[in-house]
Structures are given as C-alpha cells and as structure tokens.
Design a protein around this motif. Structure first.
Motif: not given
Length: 385
Positions: A231-237, A247-251, A280-285
């Motif tokens: 979700h947009s307000m998280s740094d964790t996939v 938890p799979f990926i942490h930015y 405060w947000f990340v978008l990832n591919n």
C-alpha cells in the motif's frame, strides 16, 4: 512528477465455457507457504545520491506505435495487458474506454460500458485480465467481467469499500488500508472466498485516522505465480501466502522515511512530510532481476531508482533529456528483462537523438515517420545495461 502507472490487454475465451464456469471462476494464484529463497530482502535508497542520465543506463529499446484513427485517439497509456496476439489498453483518464490493439500496434476495436446500470461501470478503481476476460473493480460495489468485445458476462457484488481488489485463489484479496472492514475490524489486508464472505484478516493497524489516503497505483501485483501487496504509505512489500502476509522486500530510506515508529498517521502528514522533505510513499514495479521504484517529495522533486535484485545496487535515474525537458512517460511493467513504458510521441525523437542507431529498433509496421505524425503515445520497451 512521472505519470502514475497501470496495465491491461486480452481476448477470447468461448463464452459458452465462461458461462459454464460462472462468475466463480477466478485467476488462480498459487498457494505458497514458505518465504522465497533468501528471505526478506532490504534495499538501501538514497534520495541525495547523484542521478544518472537514463540514456547512460539504456542498452537498447524497442518501439511500438499505437495506430491513430478517428476511433483510437489516446491521451495516455497507463495499463497494458497482453493476451494471445492482442494488447488491451486502459487509459488512465478513466473515461471508461478500453482499447484493443494487436501486439504490433494496429487498432482493432474499443468499447465503453460506462454508466450506472448493473452491467455497466460507473468508475473503475482497477482492472485485470482474468481467464481471457477483463475484470473490473467498481469501487465499493462489484467486480464486473466483460469479454474482449465489451459484452457483459457476469459480476460479483462486494460489500466492502476496498481501495483495490485482485483475484486470489477462488476469491479476492482486498486492500482495506486505513478503512474499517465490516464496520469495526482494522486490518490492512483481507481476503474473501468465492461467495464474497470474509476469509482471512491480515496486517492489523491500530488507529483509524478518519480519512482515506490517496492511492496512486493498484496495491496488488503478481510475479510468477505469487501475489504481492504494497500500500502507498508503506516501505514494505508483502507476499500473500495461504494464511499470512510475509514481508518480502523492504525499501530502506533510512532517516528520509517519514513514518518512523512514533509517527502517527493523521491527515496533515502530507504537508509535514513535504515540509521535512521526507519520503512517505513508494510505487514499485518488480521484475525477475530488477525493480523500478518511484517516489516524490513534491514538485520538481522526483526520485526514480533502478535496483539490481542480485547485487542490491540501486541507481537514481535522471529522466531529463535536456536541462529543462523531462521525458513525459508512464511506467507499465517488466516483461522478462525488459521494462515497458508509454512515452509521449513528440518526446521520442529527443530520446533517439541521444542514442546510437544500433541501440533502437521498431516493431514490424512501426515507422518513425508515422509516430511523428501521430498524437498517440508510443510503447517503448527498455533493456537496461
């Protein structure tokens, strides 16, 4: 700010087979129990590092025009799905039109079922390709399915006002970040079964802040056979398994990440984070070998990173093609080791001027002359060095 990202293309299952399967047929996402090899991966990101011109990172590109006709005037392309020899394209303008193109960019047909009727969509939140059909989530109402000609097939009613929805197992995963489930439950992620009844509740949150956060991109995405959630307000996939969200990926933005453990989520955090110039947000591919990640701290403060998943090295990308001109593009997704974007056609020549002729090619039927005479965006598949 880079345009925000999306995806869609598709076409024919026999309607007879679909009707026999009914609306209960979902895209199957494989149940998995274990964390992928290596466990949680963490990647350090530094918004202050020097940016590298994108042309220095490009190994090669392949360009596909999107034929412009009176019926196929595209303002932008943000979501592309591939099915057999076709592309299904949703415009991010949300005018309700879905376009069908061949894989080499010839316009085939389009449809628009926008409306308030039970077989129409008033406003979609996200869409996906599902067993040769287009599944569309209509916010807080239902999931509707259409064939590639635009014929209504069936729908599932939804009782929750989820931010985003995606097929999972025989039901759906719902993004309920910062909203109540069943009026009182506080979980960011829930799943429902094939009867749309609550199944699993995952990722609890403590406080309902009384507002909806802006979500810029579908929070669900797939890689291989797995479903992931960010979700947009998280740094964790998170990787969604049969009974949990792992938890799979942490930015890791270190001190530049706004949401420290003692920070409350309240409506003024947008203003506060921008004033402090914090992320405060990340978008990832996420691709098989690389990740493309984006965030911004406000106007003229965009940050794009290319992350090598094996070496964990991240590179900050500069998308400017001159001191005062930035490429106008939407990111779409990874396809193998190539990253697909849509680019404003008038910007393509500027990009090509900075590449060697052997670095670019065109799909069959695409010519630079046709692109330069068209207002439709072009698809550019990038292979990075």
């Amino acid at each position: 700010m880079n345009k925000v990202r999306t995806q869609i293309p598709y076409y024919t299952l026999l309607i007879l087979v679909v009707c026999c399967l009914g609306c209960g047929s979902k895209t199957e996402v494989k149940e998995t129990e274990s964390v992928p090899t290596g466990g949680l991966q963490s990647y350090k990101l530094d918004i202050r590092e020097d940016k590298i011109p994108v042309t220095d990172l490009i190994q090669s590109i392949k360009i596909t025009r999107l034929e412009e006709t009176e019926e196929s005037l595209l303002k932008a392309v943000g979501q592309v799905e591939f099915h057999e020899d076709k592309m299904i394209i949703l415009s991010p303008s949300n005018d309700g039109t879905i376009y069908i193109y061949s894989k080499t960019g010839e316009f085939l047909n389009k449809f628009n079922r926008k409306g308030e009727g039970p077989e129409e969509y008033s406003r979609w939140t996200n869409a996906w390709l599902e067993n040769g059909l287009i599944g569309i989530y209509i916010y807080g109402k239902s999931i509707n399915r259409y064939d590639l000609e635009g014929n209504f097939i069936c729908r599932d009613r939804l009782n929750e006002r989820a931010e985003y929805v995606y097929p999972y197992k025989s039901g759906y995963a719902l993004d309920m970040h910062l909203v109540y489930t069943q009026d009182s439950l506080k979980y960011s992620l829930v799943t429902v079964d094939n009867e749309m009844k609550l199944d699993k509740t995952l990722l609890p949150f403590e406080k309902y802040p009384g507002f909806r956060n802006p979500q810029f991109l579908n929070s669900f995405f797939t890689l291989d056979d797995d479903l992931f959630y960010l979700h947009s307000m998280s740094d964790t996939v998170y990787r969604i398994t049969a009974d949990s969200a792992v938890p799979f990926i942490h930015y890791d933005f270190q001190e530049d990440w706004y949401f420290k453990p003692d920070v409350e989520v309240e409506s003024r955090f947008y203003e506060k984070s921008n004033r402090k110039e914090q992320v405060w947000f990340v978008l990832n591919n996420i691709g098989e070998s690389h990740i493309y990640l984006y965030t911004t701290l406000g106007p003229q403060m965009d940050y794009d990173f290319l992350i090598d998943r094996e070496t964990k090295r991240s590179t900050s990308i500069d998308w400017r093609i001159s001191p005062n001109k930035k490429l106008d593009f939407y990111t779409i997704d990874w396809y193998g080791d190539e990253f697909l974007i849509s680019l404003r056609s008038s910007h393509l020549t500027h990009l090509l001027e900075q590449l060697d002729p052997e670095q670019y090619s065109f799909t069959e039927g695409t010519t630079l002359e046709e692109i330069e005479s068209s207002e439709n965006p072009v698809l550019v598949s990038i292979k990075f060095k």
